[in-house]
Design an enzyme around this catalytic site. Structure first.
Site, PDB file in Angstrom:
ATOM      1  N   CYS A  12      58.413  33.127  36.553  1.00  0.00           N
ATOM      2  CA  CYS A  12      57.861  33.663  37.808  1.00  0.00           C
ATOM      3  C   CYS A  12      56.738  32.781  38.404  1.00  0.00           C
ATOM      4  CB  CYS A  12      57.320  35.073  37.560  1.00  0.00           C
ATOM      5  SG  CYS A  12      56.555  35.769  39.039  1.00  0.00           S
ATOM      6  N   LYS A  39      63.399  45.982  32.007  1.00  0.00           N
ATOM      7  CA  LYS A  39      61.946  46.200  31.982  1.00  0.00           C
ATOM      8  C   LYS A  39      61.559  47.281  30.967  1.00  0.00           C
ATOM      9  CE  LYS A  39      61.750  45.082  36.893  1.00  0.00           C
ATOM     10  NZ  LYS A  39      61.700  45.596  38.262  1.00  0.00           N
ATOM     11  N   VAL A  52      55.930  41.592  38.000  1.00  0.00           N
ATOM     12  CA  VAL A  52      54.883  40.783  37.373  1.00  0.00           C
ATOM     13  C   VAL A  52      54.347  39.837  38.450  1.00  0.00           C
ATOM     14  CG1 VAL A  52      55.795  40.872  35.025  1.00  0.00           C
ATOM     15  CG2 VAL A  52      56.649  39.102  36.567  1.00  0.00           C
ATOM     16  N   GLU A  69      49.697  42.420  41.831  1.00  0.00           N
ATOM     17  CA  GLU A  69      49.720  41.467  42.956  1.00  0.00           C
ATOM     18  C   GLU A  69      48.928  40.203  42.601  1.00  0.00           C
ATOM     19  OE1 GLU A  69      51.390  41.252  45.940  1.00  0.00           O
ATOM     20  OE2 GLU A  69      52.501  42.910  45.111  1.00  0.00           O
ATOM     21  N   SER A  70      49.656  39.088  42.615  1.00  0.00           N
ATOM     22  CA  SER A  70      49.055  37.820  42.159  1.00  0.00           C
ATOM     23  C   SER A  70      47.816  37.411  42.958  1.00  0.00           C
ATOM     24  CB  SER A  70      50.097  36.700  42.204  1.00  0.00           C
ATOM     25  OG  SER A  70      50.571  36.527  43.527  1.00  0.00           O
TER      26      SER A  70
HETATM   27  N1  LIG Z   1      53.867  39.956  45.836  1.00  0.00           N
HETATM   28  C1  LIG Z   1      54.012  39.907  44.397  1.00  0.00           C
HETATM   29  C2  LIG Z   1      55.368  39.286  44.062  1.00  0.00           C
HETATM   30  C3  LIG Z   1      55.636  39.284  42.560  1.00  0.00           C
HETATM   31  C4  LIG Z   1      57.129  39.153  42.267  1.00  0.00           C
HETATM   32  O1  LIG Z   1      57.987  39.120  43.174  1.00  0.00           O
HETATM   33  N2  LIG Z   1      57.468  39.106  40.967  1.00  0.00           N
HETATM   34  C5  LIG Z   1      58.856  39.065  40.595  1.00  0.00           C
HETATM   35  C6  LIG Z   1      59.119  37.971  39.567  1.00  0.00           C
HETATM   36  S1  LIG Z   1      58.781  36.380  40.180  1.00  0.00           S
HETATM   37  C7  LIG Z   1      59.216  40.368  39.907  1.00  0.00           C
HETATM   38  O2  LIG Z   1      58.463  40.884  39.120  1.00  0.00           O
HETATM   39  N3  LIG Z   1      60.403  40.880  40.194  1.00  0.00           N
HETATM   40  C8  LIG Z   1      60.922  42.042  39.555  1.00  0.00           C
HETATM   41  C9  LIG Z   1      61.511  43.010  40.514  1.00  0.00           C
HETATM   42  O3  LIG Z   1      61.309  42.848  41.733  1.00  0.00           O
HETATM   43  O4  LIG Z   1      62.186  43.917  40.052  1.00  0.00           O
HETATM   44  C10 LIG Z   1      52.860  39.120  43.788  1.00  0.00           C
HETATM   45  O5  LIG Z   1      52.310  38.246  44.495  1.00  0.00           O
HETATM   46  O6  LIG Z   1      52.465  39.400  42.639  1.00  0.00           O
END
Ligand SMILES: N[C@@H](CCC(=O)N[C@@H](CS)C(=O)NCC(=O)O)C(=O)O
Length: 227
Positions: A12, A39, A52, A69-70
């Site tokens: 990620c 998950k 994540v 949120e990152s």
């Molecule tokens: N806006 C979020 C995006 C985080 C994101 O998209 N993470 C993805 C992995 S890269 C995730 O956890 N996806 C799982 C899902 O959507 O089910 C951030 O900045 O933390």
């Protein structure tokens, strides 16, 4: 001193930004990678969006907080941790940096469409979108080596993981995206050499990314040079 755990996934790019910020600050943390295709229940209970990264903060008195949120995690680390500043001090410049961090997220959204394209037309559209976005960034970049000059910032933490994709994509045969973008190319190289950027993924990252592309039957693997 609280203990920090970064709930992560091996590939990620959003997790990587937070890991880079932690590494830049020299803050010790534990990293737990989870399987996003399956998950765990404990994760679903603490992740409001099921995504994540999460930053789990274990306080000395036993209390626990979870951030999601990152960009929120990166901003929190910037505000609470010592070590090199990752944001400019001037409010206007800082706001501008936050804008480019968002821009990085929109590049990631194009990248997702690029690697998941179902046909040549979709791939071409995403390729064009990426070319246009990097041409825009070329105009915003400093003399380098980093986004704003000598100091590494959160904008760099966002783009290190973005450029990392192309280390593999470049071997697969689609036409180049950064051709003629002198500053972008220089920036990409500087980020690829930064210890925090390198350390934000495991050694097996390229292999895992390749497996991900294979699993999703990515059109990138069907380019002439990739066959
Ligand atoms: N806006 C979020 C995006 C985080 C994101 O998209 N993470 C993805 C992995 S890269 C995730 O956890 N996806 C799982 C899902 O959507 O089910 C951030 O900045 O933390």
């Amino acid at each position: 001193m609280s203990r920090l755990t970064l709930i992560s996934h091996h590939l990620c790019p959003y997790v990587q930004r937070a890991a880079i910020a932690l590494l830049e600050k020299g803050v010790p943390f534990e990293r737990i990678n989870i399987d996003l295709a399956d998950k765990p229940d404990w994760f679903l209970k603490i992740s409001p969006l099921g995504k994540v990264p999460l930053l789990r903060i274990h306080e000395d008195d036993g209390r626990e907080e979870v951030l999601f949120e990152s960009s929120v995690i990166c901003e929190y680390l910037e505000e609470t941790q010592a070590g090199a500043a990752l944001h400019p001090t001037d409010a206007l410049t800082r706001a501008r940096h936050r804008g480019w961090m968002e821009f990085g997220s929109s590049v990631l959204s194009d990248l997702w469409g690029y690697e998941m394209a179902q046909d040549a037309a979709q791939l071409e559209a995403k390729h064009k979108a990426l070319v246009a976005k990097f041409a825009t960034i070329e105009g915003a970049l400093s003399e380098g080596p980093y986004f704003a000059g000598a100091n590494f910032s959160l904008v760099d933490a966002v783009f290190g993981p973005i450029f990392r994709y192309f280390d593999l994509f470049d071997t697969l045969g689609d036409s180049p995206i950064f051709d003629g973008l002198e500053r972008v190319n220089r920036w990409r190289k500087a980020l690829s050499e930064r210890a925090s950027v390198r350390g934000a993924v495991g050694k097996d990252y390229p292999q895992r990314l390749m497996e991900f592309l294979e699993k999703h039957d990515s059109i990138l693997l069907r380019m002439p040079a990739a066959a």
